[in-house]
Design a protein around this motif. Structure first.
Motif, PDB file in Angstrom:
ATOM      1  N   ASP A  24       9.506 120.369 141.071  1.00 31.81           N
ATOM      2  CA  ASP A  24       8.122 120.836 141.063  1.00 31.81           C
ATOM      3  C   ASP A  24       7.184 119.929 140.263  1.00 31.81           C
ATOM      4  O   ASP A  24       6.026 120.267 140.063  1.00 31.81           O
ATOM      5  N   LYS A  25       7.673 118.783 139.844  1.00 26.31           N
ATOM      6  CA  LYS A  25       6.887 117.881 139.001  1.00 26.31           C
ATOM      7  C   LYS A  25       5.733 117.263 139.788  1.00 26.31           C
ATOM      8  O   LYS A  25       5.902 116.799 140.916  1.00 26.31           O
ATOM      9  N   VAL A  26       4.551 117.268 139.165  1.00 21.13           N
ATOM     10  CA  VAL A  26       3.347 116.677 139.752  1.00 21.13           C
ATOM     11  C   VAL A  26       2.817 115.646 138.767  1.00 21.13           C
ATOM     12  O   VAL A  26       2.648 115.936 137.581  1.00 21.13           O
ATOM     13  N   GLU A  27       2.589 114.430 139.248  1.00 20.87           N
ATOM     14  CA  GLU A  27       2.016 113.373 138.421  1.00 20.87           C
ATOM     15  C   GLU A  27       0.805 112.795 139.128  1.00 20.87           C
ATOM     16  O   GLU A  27       0.884 112.451 140.322  1.00 20.87           O
ATOM     17  N   ASN A  28      -0.289 112.689 138.407  1.00 23.52           N
ATOM     18  CA  ASN A  28      -1.530 112.130 138.947  1.00 23.52           C
ATOM     19  C   ASN A  28      -1.959 112.817 140.238  1.00 23.52           C
ATOM     20  O   ASN A  28      -2.437 112.166 141.171  1.00 23.52           O
ATOM     21  N   GLY A  29      -1.741 114.120 140.314  1.00 22.53           N
ATOM     22  CA  GLY A  29      -2.177 114.883 141.479  1.00 22.53           C
ATOM     23  C   GLY A  29      -1.281 114.752 142.696  1.00 22.53           C
ATOM     24  O   GLY A  29      -1.636 115.188 143.781  1.00 22.53           O
ATOM     25  N   ILE A  30      -0.093 114.157 142.524  1.00 21.33           N
ATOM     26  CA  ILE A  30       0.850 113.961 143.635  1.00 21.33           C
ATOM     27  C   ILE A  30       2.164 114.653 143.292  1.00 21.33           C
ATOM     28  O   ILE A  30       2.727 114.450 142.213  1.00 21.33           O
ATOM     29  N   HIS A  31       2.666 115.449 144.221  1.00 22.65           N
ATOM     30  CA  HIS A  31       3.974 116.101 144.064  1.00 22.65           C
ATOM     31  C   HIS A  31       5.026 115.001 144.162  1.00 22.65           C
ATOM     32  O   HIS A  31       5.157 114.344 145.199  1.00 22.65           O
ATOM     33  N   VAL A  32       5.759 114.792 143.086  1.00 22.81           N
ATOM     34  CA  VAL A  32       6.671 113.647 142.978  1.00 22.81           C
ATOM     35  C   VAL A  32       7.754 113.668 144.047  1.00 22.81           C
ATOM     36  O   VAL A  32       8.051 112.650 144.673  1.00 22.81           O
ATOM     37  N   ALA A  33       8.362 114.805 144.298  1.00 20.37           N
ATOM     38  CA  ALA A  33       9.501 114.879 145.232  1.00 20.37           C
ATOM     39  C   ALA A  33       9.103 114.609 146.674  1.00 20.37           C
ATOM     40  O   ALA A  33       9.893 114.059 147.443  1.00 20.37           O
ATOM     41  N   THR A  34       7.881 114.976 147.075  1.00 22.03           N
ATOM     42  CA  THR A  34       7.499 114.837 148.485  1.00 22.03           C
ATOM     43  C   THR A  34       6.395 113.813 148.731  1.00 22.03           C
ATOM     44  O   THR A  34       6.263 113.311 149.833  1.00 22.03           O
ATOM     45  N   GLY A  35       5.576 113.557 147.719  1.00 24.05           N
ATOM     46  CA  GLY A  35       4.435 112.666 147.916  1.00 24.05           C
ATOM     47  C   GLY A  35       3.198 113.397 148.414  1.00 24.05           C
ATOM     48  O   GLY A  35       2.175 112.784 148.691  1.00 24.05           O
ATOM     49  N   PHE A  36       3.269 114.717 148.527  1.00 23.89           N
ATOM     50  CA  PHE A  36       2.119 115.500 148.963  1.00 23.89           C
ATOM     51  C   PHE A  36       1.065 115.571 147.866  1.00 23.89           C
ATOM     52  O   PHE A  36       1.396 115.611 146.673  1.00 23.89           O
ATOM     53  N   VAL A  37      -0.192 115.647 148.281  1.00 20.92           N
ATOM     54  CA  VAL A  37      -1.293 115.852 147.353  1.00 20.92           C
ATOM     55  C   VAL A  37      -1.178 117.271 146.804  1.00 20.92           C
ATOM     56  O   VAL A  37      -0.950 118.222 147.557  1.00 20.92           O
ATOM     57  N   ASP A  38      -1.308 117.404 145.476  1.00 19.96           N
ATOM     58  CA  ASP A  38      -1.222 118.723 144.848  1.00 19.96           C
ATOM     59  C   ASP A  38      -2.532 119.465 145.083  1.00 19.96           C
ATOM     60  O   ASP A  38      -3.573 119.097 144.547  1.00 19.96           O
ATOM     61  N   ASP A  39      -2.493 120.475 145.920  1.00 19.65           N
ATOM     62  CA  ASP A  39      -3.672 121.254 146.268  1.00 19.65           C
ATOM     63  C   ASP A  39      -3.205 122.594 146.816  1.00 19.65           C
ATOM     64  O   ASP A  39      -2.020 122.772 147.124  1.00 19.65           O
ATOM     65  N   GLU A  40      -4.126 123.516 146.962  1.00 16.21           N
ATOM     66  CA  GLU A  40      -3.784 124.824 147.509  1.00 16.21           C
ATOM     67  C   GLU A  40      -3.201 124.662 148.914  1.00 16.21           C
ATOM     68  O   GLU A  40      -3.773 123.973 149.745  1.00 16.21           O
ATOM     69  N   GLY A  41      -2.059 125.257 149.140  1.00 16.45           N
ATOM     70  CA  GLY A  41      -1.385 125.160 150.431  1.00 16.45           C
ATOM     71  C   GLY A  41      -0.240 124.167 150.443  1.00 16.45           C
ATOM     72  O   GLY A  41       0.509 124.070 151.415  1.00 16.45           O
ATOM     73  N   MET A  42      -0.081 123.415 149.351  1.00 19.19           N
ATOM     74  CA  MET A  42       0.986 122.412 149.297  1.00 19.19           C
ATOM     75  C   MET A  42       2.365 123.074 149.408  1.00 19.19           C
ATOM     76  O   MET A  42       3.222 122.605 150.158  1.00 19.19           O
ATOM     77  N   GLU A  43       2.569 124.176 148.675  1.00 23.92           N
ATOM     78  CA  GLU A  43       3.877 124.826 148.688  1.00 23.92           C
ATOM     79  C   GLU A  43       4.231 125.330 150.082  1.00 23.92           C
ATOM     80  O   GLU A  43       5.364 125.148 150.544  1.00 23.92           O
ATOM     81  N   ALA A  44       3.273 125.953 150.755  1.00 22.03           N
ATOM     82  CA  ALA A  44       3.527 126.453 152.113  1.00 22.03           C
ATOM     83  C   ALA A  44       3.816 125.294 153.061  1.00 22.03           C
ATOM     84  O   ALA A  44       4.674 125.399 153.944  1.00 22.03           O
TER      85      ALA A  44
END
Length: 150
Positions: free
Chosen positions: A55-75
């Motif tokens: 679940d680590k996020v660095e600089n607004g990017i989810h480290v494991a997937t490369g997705f932008v950390d924003d609402e809806g990322m988990e879904a």
């Protein structure tokens, strides 16, 4: 007498066949062992437990997937990365209609389940964070007059 001799030959051939199978298994095992021993020159590196940093996020990017950390990322992670790599999402840039068409195509041809209430959340997330930009994939070639190679 002839019947007794045939029985002896039959018994001998079974013993001989068993012996040959045993020899083949033995040599096969030795061959496997000789060719699959760990190389002593290669140092084994311990594998880190990646679950604790999932679940680590660095600089607004989810480290494991490369997705932008924003609402809806988990879904999006839950519904998209169970079938394919996150890279397949992050390398594409589409409008909301393009993402919707892609989801519909996956549902019709790739057995993607009904996303239910998550579809709206996912579409909003994708169209906001992975919309077309000046950079990215080139557009499809259109209205090209192709010629036949000879």
């Amino acid at each position: 007498m002839k019947d007794k001799f045939q029985k002896q030959v039959s018994a001998f051939s079974k013993v001989l066949l068993s012996f040959l199978v045993l020899i083949l298994v033995l040599f096969g095992g030795l061959y496997y062992w000789a060719n699959h021993k760990p190389d002593p020159k290669i140092e084994e590196v311990p594998v880190e437990d990646s679950n604790e940093d999932y679940d680590k996020v660095e600089n607004g990017i989810h480290v494991a997937t490369g997705f932008v950390d924003d609402e809806g990322m988990e879904a999006t992670i839950q519904n998209c990365t169970s079938c394919h790599s996150a890279k397949l999402v992050t390398q594409n840039r589409m409008s909301r209609e393009g993402w919707k068409a892609t989801i519909t195509w996956m549902q019709e041809t790739q057995n993607l389940w009904d996303l239910g209430a998550n579809e709206e959340l996912i579409l909003t997330y994708l169209s906001k964070n992975y919309a077309p930009t000046a950079k990215g994939r080139r557009r499809n070639l259109e209205h090209i007059e192709w010629y036949e190679l000879k």
